[in-house]
Design an enzyme around this catalytic site. Structure first.
Site, PDB file in Angstrom:
ATOM      1  N   ASP A 185       6.788  -4.041   5.239  1.00 31.64           N
ATOM      2  CA  ASP A 185       6.497  -4.233   6.654  1.00 31.64           C
ATOM      3  C   ASP A 185       6.118  -5.664   6.963  1.00 31.64           C
ATOM      4  O   ASP A 185       5.671  -6.420   6.091  1.00 31.64           O
ATOM      5  CB  ASP A 185       5.382  -3.292   7.105  1.00 31.64           C
ATOM      6  N   GLU A 240       1.460  -2.277   4.830  1.00 36.04           N
ATOM      7  CA  GLU A 240       0.352  -3.051   4.262  1.00 36.04           C
ATOM      8  C   GLU A 240      -0.363  -3.844   5.341  1.00 36.04           C
ATOM      9  O   GLU A 240      -1.593  -3.998   5.313  1.00 36.04           O
ATOM     10  CB  GLU A 240       0.876  -3.982   3.167  1.00 36.04           C
TER      11      GLU A 240
END
Length: 422
Positions: A86, A181
């Protein structure tokens, strides 16, 4: 690494950067955004194409795979390498167009699509050390996504090298790519067990040689301010404007000594990063950061005290403050066994790279993994200015990080297990 290896590394990195994987902290799904599956599924395909047969996409959206130990090294500790797919929700991540500035000459880099988007070696001294290297940027109107697609590309390049060179001895190696994350959800409770590693490394660091074993400890604070809503034309002595009270909460907190823009080094902060709502109700979102657990707890207590004080000025209001733990400084666990850090430093030095272990004013999936029993220092990728349009990375830094990972895998292959898995 060879020129061919560098070209493959560059092509991988650019391919990954073009996939929009921006996270959304207000989503309740896993992953938080469906487009993260675009990259997760691509990585599954690429790992299988490299010849790995146990590639798994878990129900919590992590990709797992194994590089088998070379003959005679099956009993070595299992070491894992992780990166997250991400990108930050802090800036536009749609339509990323990576640009490669070959043999950087040392002058300003003007990004074509950004408003006054200029990378200056005067403003960013690390850029000045990359003369002659290939610098990769966005076009200036998006982030690049080097955080953490540089880490993904490095791990994939390491995987390819180890599989193509079976004469390089190593123990069992686990590959892991996590979602979300950036919003603190990268480490699912099942991940430590499913990872089945004795030690791990995140590839989520910055400058050349970085071997991080000390991170912030982190909590999130959510403050909800409930006022009294009435018609504004008839509200005298009746309305309680939640926006006014929310502003008081923010302004009562210390601004000179306890915000990101006024702190550095080992100083912690309370950062309000989002306010939503209206006159009837407002939600304030904070991140609390400090290297020490006691100081972090004191920040939470301060935020709660400020909320109570502001509510006391207007008894008709209702102000709640919830503090939720996120991650803790990995130093608390790694200082009991520095072997993961020491071997990473040795790997760097063997390649002519001087290791740097400056405490990082942030955290990674490694912070949570370490807390959950898998020691996980963070290694450099070269990425800079992440979370914004001036993000950049040197291809040669990524190449050096790949070489460190290959060397580190071999060094762990010579080690013996000294503890049971958590």
């Amino acid at each position: 690494m060879s020129d061919a290896s560098d070209r493959d590394l560059e092509e991988r990195f650019i391919r990954y950067c073009r996939v929009d994987t921006q996270a959304d902290e207000h989503s309740t799904t896993t992953p938080s955004t469906a487009q993260q599956f675009d990259l997760l599924n691509l990585l599954v395909e690429e790992l299988r194409a490299l010849g790995l047969r146990d590639v798994t996409l878990t129900d919590y959206a992590a990709v797992l795979a194994t590089i088998p130990a070379t003959p005679g090294h099956e009993g070595a500790p299992t070491v894992a390498f992780l990166a997250h797919v991400d990108t930050s929700p802090a800036y536009n991540a749609s339509g990323v167009e990576p640009l490669v500035h070959r043999a950087y000459a040392g002058d300003d880099i003007v990004l074509p699509k950004g408003q006054d988007a200029v990378l200056s070696p005067v403003q960013f001294p690390y850029l000045a050390t990359k003369v002659g290297e290939d610098v990769i940027t966005s076009s200036g109107d998006t982030l690049l996504g080097a955080d953490d697609k540089a880490g993904i590309a490095i791990i994939m390049a390491m995987t390819q090298q180890l599989l193509a060179n079976p004469e390089l001895p190593h123990g069992p190696i686990r590959i892991c790519f996590t979602p979300d994350e950036e919003i603190g959800r990268g480490v699912h409770p099942n991940l430590p067990t499913d990872l089945a590693a004795d030690v791990a490394y995140t590839l989520d660091g910055a400058v050349l040689g970085e071997v991080v074993y000390e991170t912030f400890s982190a909590d999130k604070g959510t403050v909800v301010v409930e006022g009294v809503s009435t018609h504004p034309g008839q509200d005298k002595d009746t309305m309680v404007n939640a926006l006014h009270l929310a502003a008081k909460v923010i302004m009562t907190l210390p601004h000179v000594t306890l915000t990101p823009e006024t702190t550095s080094g080992r100083e912690g902060f309370i950062h309000v990063y989002n306010m939503s709502g209206g006159a009837a109700q407002v939600t304030l979102e904070f991140i609390l950061r400090d290297f020490e657990r006691d100081a972090l707890a004191a920040q939470g207590a301060l935020l709660q005290q400020v909320c109570a004080t502001v509510q006391a000025t207007e008894p008709r209001s209702r102000i709640t403050c919830e503090i939720v733990p996120q991650y803790r400084n990995m130093r608390y666990w790694l200082e009991d066994d520095m072997r993961p850090v020491d071997l990473a430093r040795e790997a760097c030095r063997s390649l002519g790279i001087e290791p740097i272990s400056t405490p990082t004013r942030g955290g990674t999936d490694g912070s949570r993994l370490t807390e959950l029993g898998v020691p996980t220092p963070n290694l450099f990728t070269g990425m800079q200015n992440f979370h914004g349009p001036l993000e950049w990375v040197s291809l040669q830094d990524m190449s050096r990080a790949t070489a460190v990972c290959v060397e580190l895998a071999q060094r762990w292959g010579k080690e013996e297990k000294t503890r049971s898995r958590a």
